[in-house]
Enzyme design. Structure first.
Site, PDB file in Angstrom:
ATOM      1  CG  ASP A   7      -0.327   0.221   2.524  1.00 28.63           C
ATOM      2  OD1 ASP A   7       0.921   0.302   2.587  1.00 28.63           O
ATOM      3  OD2 ASP A   7      -1.054   0.350   3.523  1.00 28.63           O
ATOM      4  CG  HIS A   8      -0.700   4.753   1.609  1.00 32.46           C
ATOM      5  ND1 HIS A   8      -1.734   3.827   1.688  1.00 32.46           N
ATOM      6  CD2 HIS A   8      -0.725   5.422   2.784  1.00 32.46           C
ATOM      7  CE1 HIS A   8      -2.347   3.950   2.854  1.00 32.46           C
ATOM      8  NE2 HIS A   8      -1.747   4.911   3.540  1.00 32.46           N
ATOM      9  CB  CYS A  64       1.172  -2.281   4.662  1.00 33.07           C
ATOM     10  SG  CYS A  64       1.029  -3.206   6.198  1.00 33.07           S
ATOM     11  N   GLY A  65       2.545  -0.125   6.057  1.00 30.23           N
ATOM     12  CA  GLY A  65       3.221   0.731   7.039  1.00 30.23           C
ATOM     13  C   GLY A  65       3.924  -0.088   8.110  1.00 30.23           C
ATOM     14  CB  THR A  66       2.729  -2.045  10.902  1.00 28.44           C
ATOM     15  OG1 THR A  66       1.536  -2.612  10.346  1.00 28.44           O
ATOM     16  CG2 THR A  66       2.423  -0.723  11.586  1.00 28.44           C
ATOM     17  N   GLY A  67       3.490  -3.625   8.120  1.00 27.58           N
ATOM     18  CA  GLY A  67       3.567  -4.999   7.618  1.00 27.58           C
ATOM     19  C   GLY A  67       2.473  -5.880   8.213  1.00 27.58           C
ATOM     20  CB  ILE A  68       0.442  -5.584  11.286  1.00 25.95           C
ATOM     21  CG1 ILE A  68       1.689  -5.559  12.178  1.00 25.95           C
ATOM     22  CG2 ILE A  68      -0.665  -6.399  11.958  1.00 25.95           C
ATOM     23  CD1 ILE A  68       1.490  -4.799  13.490  1.00 25.95           C
ATOM     24  N   GLY A  69      -1.070  -5.302   8.638  1.00 22.61           N
ATOM     25  CA  GLY A  69      -2.333  -5.425   7.907  1.00 22.61           C
ATOM     26  C   GLY A  69      -2.193  -6.285   6.671  1.00 22.61           C
ATOM     27  CG  HIS A  97      12.178 -24.331  11.328  1.00 19.66           C
ATOM     28  ND1 HIS A  97      12.426 -24.200  12.675  1.00 19.66           N
ATOM     29  CD2 HIS A  97      13.263 -24.978  10.810  1.00 19.66           C
ATOM     30  CE1 HIS A  97      13.608 -24.740  12.968  1.00 19.66           C
ATOM     31  NE2 HIS A  97      14.141 -25.204  11.848  1.00 19.66           N
ATOM     32  NE  ARG A 131      12.289 -30.581  14.250  1.00 20.77           N
ATOM     33  CZ  ARG A 131      13.470 -30.212  13.768  1.00 20.77           C
ATOM     34  NH1 ARG A 131      14.066 -30.937  12.842  1.00 20.77           N
ATOM     35  NH2 ARG A 131      14.069 -29.119  14.204  1.00 20.77           N
ATOM     36  CG  HIS A 132      10.583 -28.049  10.176  1.00 12.02           C
ATOM     37  ND1 HIS A 132      10.326 -27.539  11.430  1.00 12.02           N
ATOM     38  CD2 HIS A 132      11.904 -28.348  10.147  1.00 12.02           C
ATOM     39  CE1 HIS A 132      11.443 -27.503  12.127  1.00 12.02           C
ATOM     40  NE2 HIS A 132      12.416 -27.990  11.372  1.00 12.02           N
TER      41      HIS A 132
HETATM   42  C1  RB5 Z   1      -1.941   2.787   6.398  1.00 14.07           C
HETATM   43  O1  RB5 Z   1      -2.055   4.027   7.008  1.00 14.07           O
HETATM   44  C2  RB5 Z   1      -1.518   1.733   7.409  1.00 14.07           C
HETATM   45  O2  RB5 Z   1      -2.585   1.465   8.279  1.00 14.07           O
HETATM   46  C3  RB5 Z   1      -1.091   0.467   6.708  1.00 14.07           C
HETATM   47  O3  RB5 Z   1      -0.027   0.766   5.873  1.00 14.07           O
HETATM   48  C4  RB5 Z   1      -0.605  -0.648   7.602  1.00 14.07           C
HETATM   49  O4  RB5 Z   1       0.352  -0.196   8.507  1.00 14.07           O
HETATM   50  C5  RB5 Z   1      -1.649  -1.458   8.232  1.00 14.07           C
HETATM   51  O5  RB5 Z   1      -1.386  -2.464   8.921  1.00 14.07           O
END
Ligand code: RB5
Length: 146
Positions: A7-8, A64-69, A97, A131-132
């Protein structure tokens, strides 16, 4: 062929990754986003991961910003094992693994120097199997539950 998506919030890091892959002669397809305009990361997770599931691409790298979403979105797609990494050991061992087929990183959480180290080890480490594989099969069973 490596699928790329962001994303951005991950756009600038994706540009760094493209330059790195170019310098190593590694082929990739960039599924977007292509500007820093605000956009929604699930779309780019889907586009890049569909290319992995179809076999068009062997792995994907998502930012993404955090990589989490984008990692949460990627892991909703059947056949995808996406690993959010911000350290070298995890990027290596998720290949050894977990046979991870998608590397996720945060463009706002790690710098490009570290990110490119993670890309390098992720792309060049083979799954250990043994095993993995049993554990991967168990993950697949979870995925196949109704
Ligand atoms: C976008 O503002 C931000 O929420 C997205 O890049 C990401 O960090 C979500 O997990």
């Amino acid at each position: 062929m490596i699928a790329l998506g962001s994303d951005h919030g991950g756009f600038a890091l994706k540009q760094e990754i493209k330059a790195f892959l170019d310098s190593r002669g590694i082929a990739y397809e960039d599924f977007g986003t292509y500007t820093e305009e605000s956009c929604d990361y699930p779309k780019y997770a889907q586009l890049a991961c569909d290319a992995v599931v179809s076999g068009k691409c062997e792995k994907a790298i998502l930012c993404c910003g955090t990589g989490i979403g984008i990692s949460i979105a990627a892991n909703k797609i059947k056949g995808i094992r996406a690993a959010l990494c911000s350290d070298y050991f995890s990027a290596k061992y998720t290949r050894l693994h977990n046979d991870a087929n998608v590397l996720c990183m945060g463009g706002r959480t790690i710098g490009p120097g570290l990110a490119l180290e993670l890309v390098d080890v992720f792309l060049h480490t083979e799954f250990e199997g043994g095993r993995h594989q049993r554990r991967i099969d168990q993950i697949t069973e979870l995925e196949n539950r109704g």
